[in-house]
Design an enzyme around this catalytic site. Structure first.
Site, PDB file in Angstrom:
ATOM      1  N   ASP A  93     -18.038   0.731 -20.360  1.00 32.06           N
ATOM      2  CA  ASP A  93     -17.203   1.619 -19.568  1.00 32.06           C
ATOM      3  C   ASP A  93     -16.305   0.707 -18.735  1.00 32.06           C
ATOM      4  OD1 ASP A  93     -16.012   3.256 -17.725  1.00 32.06           O
ATOM      5  OD2 ASP A  93     -17.861   4.080 -16.889  1.00 32.06           O
ATOM      6  N   LYS A 110      -6.962   5.026 -13.472  1.00 34.98           N
ATOM      7  CA  LYS A 110      -6.905   3.871 -12.583  1.00 34.98           C
ATOM      8  C   LYS A 110      -5.759   2.953 -13.032  1.00 34.98           C
ATOM      9  CE  LYS A 110     -11.558   4.857 -11.824  1.00 34.98           C
ATOM     10  NZ  LYS A 110     -11.619   5.679 -10.642  1.00 34.98           N
ATOM     11  N   TRP A 128     -21.948   5.139 -11.417  1.00 35.75           N
ATOM     12  CA  TRP A 128     -21.396   5.560 -12.696  1.00 35.75           C
ATOM     13  C   TRP A 128     -22.268   5.099 -13.852  1.00 35.75           C
ATOM     14  CZ3 TRP A 128     -18.299   9.430 -12.274  1.00 35.75           C
ATOM     15  CH2 TRP A 128     -17.586   9.596 -11.072  1.00 35.75           C
TER      16      TRP A 128
END
Lengths: 356, 356
Positions: free
Chosen positions: A166, A190, A99
């Site tokens: 992030d 999440k 990511w």
């Protein structure tokens, strides 16, 4: 049979969030309309988004001078929005996984990207340390938790340049010193709510640095001025996020949540170390995530992996398959995973050890 | 009291969509997990998005060689994605209202924008006709329905250059000849589902024309190749869209829907013309929308507008306030508004006439 959902995301949500959202979809607050049908400019939704914003600020102790936004497009769109708004000359990135690499790739469209540290050479087994942050960078970008490898930066680092994080997969898992960050973004799916919402927390003074002409939808200033309502947001998603924030507050906030998360992760890591069949897969011990626990079977028992997968599945445990780049198992034990869920997994590991 | 929701969007959805989505949020297809908790890579969600794509193709008779996408960011993000992908030199736009103007504004970031026709001079009371479409434009952009003014382009026009349409507020209201379009986009929150989803239908061959480097999330080719799953989509939203498509098919598809929409709009427009207190507000008779009906009180009764608003509201009719740039009333009578809802409004107008 009770199901335990260990999926990496979208993932388990509090039962409270699920029930309240289902109720609101049938009839929002008894007004006789569905949450899906009300105008985003209605007084009902105005109350929802204002409360969600305020609760997020309260729970994370967001300092004065910061804004909280609920936008669309997930972290993937933030990968581009961040550099489009703030990369004027060059930006520093720490590469801690797939990511982070995606964020780096998108940033290159807007200027010079200096990858100041990376653990790519060791399959992202750790969070790099001892790197120099260039004082002339427009910002430093980090990824606080790496779901695939199960690594996590468990502290709020100091940065001489604006720090952008992030935090998609560990936001709200522990108290955070938001004042150390210029911007934090997190896909909701999440620890906050359903997919389709991304939370952005940013320091308003950062907006003065924006120089580039850009799509209006990319412009954080526009979203801040319109309090997340420049265009129609994901009303259902934001409502669900609010429910999770209410649940989290009732549970005692981030300190209580963090304590529980440490207990859950501790229980599972201890069993991985004790059990003669299992071993941690990729994550360096110091950098082990309390959100995503990655483990494999010891090389000599490798062929038993499908058997354990099936064994756990027959006990209602789903989403345990590890990412293909790491293999084995991954137990995502986000905030909403109860202690009993982790206990059930640990019990299954013990039973498996005794039966095989 | 039964509520009739005349909001312009997010707006009324079929009861079927509302109930099925609420059920799935509690327990998706009896699998013991919430729709909000399942992975977008799970076999359960894979079935949802594949079905939604196939049903959209079937209902709109989408020809071979087209893709259907379910993305995030609404029409507002499409305003930028369209020119970013397809405006290489210059593009032609028809200006039919505030939303068309926003699309024009965003396109200017990417190249020359030729506004070939506009009804701005007459407060967007009509859909311009008799304009020349430059043969060297990369595409022609139109807005098929203008919610604020209640105007609608009720046919599929011929264009010598690729035709791109924002059909947010009238998609699925009538059969459409998709083969005449290169790309159609529509925010879901009027005729399809909840906010947070935008449907894009595009001709695959158009993708060969893309030359500009761009954010990956802007790249239609990436979304087509990944079948809307490049990143985590709005799973709840797409599930709800699928339910509406199932409902629409069961109802007889677009021909039956169109017939019903014409009846509903006819009933209301007839009453506006007949009733001595009301009059159509801005829309030119030939261009009157069958989705958004705008009307005001005749100048001599202007002061009665708040009274009628209250009168209708006491009968369960909500969302009737007209947009501030037009005033008066706006009844959004999208697909999901039953005939009885329009009948209730017409009855209220008649009663009001008799009582005042």
């Amino acid at each position: 049979m009770k199901k335990y959902n260990f999926s990496a995301g979208p993932s388990i949500l509090p039962e409270f969030t699920v029930k309240k959202t289902a109720e609101a979809i049938l009839n929002l607050d008894g007004i006789g309309l569905s949450l899906m049908e009300i105008s985003h400019r209605s007084k009902e939704f105005d109350a929802v988004i204002k409360q969600a914003t305020e609760r997020m600020k309260e729970i994370l102790s967001v300092p004065e001078g910061y804004s909280v936004l609920f936008l669309q497009g997930g972290a993937s769109l933030q990968f581009s929005m961040v550099p489009c708004n703030f990369l004027n000359t060059k930006a520093a990135y720490v590469d801690t996984g797939v990511w982070a690499s995606k964020a780096i790739k998108e940033a290159k469209l807007y200027g010079e990207v200096n990858v100041i540290a990376s653990s790519a050479g060791s399959n992202y087994d750790r969070i790099p340390t001892n790197y120099a942050i260039p004082g002339d960078a427009d910002y430093l970008h980090i990824t606080t938790n790496n779901t695939i490898y199960g690594t996590e930066l468990k502290k709020d680092i100091d940065s001489p340049v604006p720090l952008i994080a992030d935090a998609s997969s560990d936001i709200l898992s522990r108290p955070m010193d938001v004042s150390k960050y210029a911007l934090i973004y997190a896909g909701a799916q999440k620890n906050i709510g359903p997919s389709g919402v991304v939370v952005v927390i940013l320091k308003n003074s950062l907006l003065e640095k924006v120089k580039r002409p850009m799509p209006t939808m990319f412009n954080y200033k526009v979203h801040v001025e319109n309090e997340s309502l420049y265009n129609t947001p994901s009303c259902v998603g934001i409502y669900a996020c609010l429910q999770t924030l209410i649940w989290l507050k009732d549970l005692g906030g981030l300190k209580a949540m963090h304590k529980l998360n440490l207990e859950k992760a501790g229980l599972l890591y201890d069993e991985i170390e004790r059990n003669r069949y299992f071993v941690s897969s990729v994550a360096n011990t110091d950098d082990r995530s309390i959100m995503n626990v990655t483990f494999i079977m010891k090389p000599e028992y490798k062929e038993l992996e499908p058997k354990f997968q099936e064994f756990a599945s027959s006990r209602g445990m789903i989403g345990l398959k590890g990412h293909r780049s790491v293999g084995g198992f991954r137990a995502s034990i986000y905030n909403a995973m109860p202690f009993e869920g982790v206990k059930a997994l640990v019990d299954a590991m013990k039973e498996f050890e005794n039966q095989v």
